[in-house]
Motif scaffolding. Sequence first.
Motif, short mmCIF file in Angstrom:
data_model
loop_
_atom_site.label_atom_id
_atom_site.label_comp_id
_atom_site.label_asym_id
_atom_site.label_seq_id
_atom_site.Cartn_x
_atom_site.Cartn_y
_atom_site.Cartn_z
N GLN A 32 0.81 -1.21 0.00
CA GLN A 32 0.00 0.00 0.00
C GLN A 32 0.85 1.27 0.00
O GLN A 32 0.31 2.37 0.00
N PHE A 37 -0.82 5.98 3.56
CA PHE A 37 -1.54 5.53 4.75
C PHE A 37 -2.31 6.65 5.43
O PHE A 37 -2.62 6.57 6.61
N HIS A 39 -5.37 7.52 5.34
CA HIS A 39 -6.64 7.07 5.94
C HIS A 39 -6.49 5.78 6.72
O HIS A 39 -7.44 5.34 7.35
N VAL A 41 -5.15 1.55 6.61
CA VAL A 41 -4.88 0.40 5.75
C VAL A 41 -6.20 -0.11 5.19
O VAL A 41 -7.18 -0.28 5.93
N CYS A 42 -6.20 -0.37 3.90
CA CYS A 42 -7.39 -0.89 3.23
C CYS A 42 -7.76 -2.26 3.79
O CYS A 42 -6.88 -3.11 4.01
N SER A 72 -12.29 3.72 11.49
CA SER A 72 -12.42 3.45 10.06
C SER A 72 -12.75 4.73 9.30
O SER A 72 -13.36 5.65 9.85
N TRP A 78 -13.93 1.78 -0.76
CA TRP A 78 -12.98 1.14 0.14
C TRP A 78 -13.11 1.68 1.57
O TRP A 78 -13.41 2.84 1.78
N TYR A 80 -10.87 1.98 5.12
CA TYR A 80 -9.51 1.97 5.66
C TYR A 80 -9.57 1.98 7.18
O TYR A 80 -10.44 2.61 7.77
N LYS A 82 -7.25 2.34 10.91
CA LYS A 82 -6.01 2.69 11.61
C LYS A 82 -6.25 2.63 13.10
O LYS A 82 -7.40 2.68 13.58
#
Length: 99
Positions: A32, A37, A39, A41-42, A72, A78, A80, A82
Amino acid sequence: MDHIEIFKALSNKSRLQMLEWLKEPEINFPEQLTVGFEHGVCVGQIQAKAGLTQSTVSEYLSILQRAGFIESTRVGQWTYYKRNEKAFTALSKIIESNL
């Protein structure tokens, strides 16, 4: 959230791994790097690394989010994720004061 629910969220090896991976996303999700990064991690990257079904990963991420350990962000189609580092500071205080 009460303390029991917080510790239940941490009682699964795969969920703990996900939290560890999200601590250093640049190292754990190099695929990725081109996107960045900002937002987080997908979810697809997390699912691929975990080797679990999409529904299991989604459930685990939901549990961690309800416990406050991750946040999220939805970008288009998508999602993401963290870490919420404030939650880990609070967990440390819970352990110090109650255990």
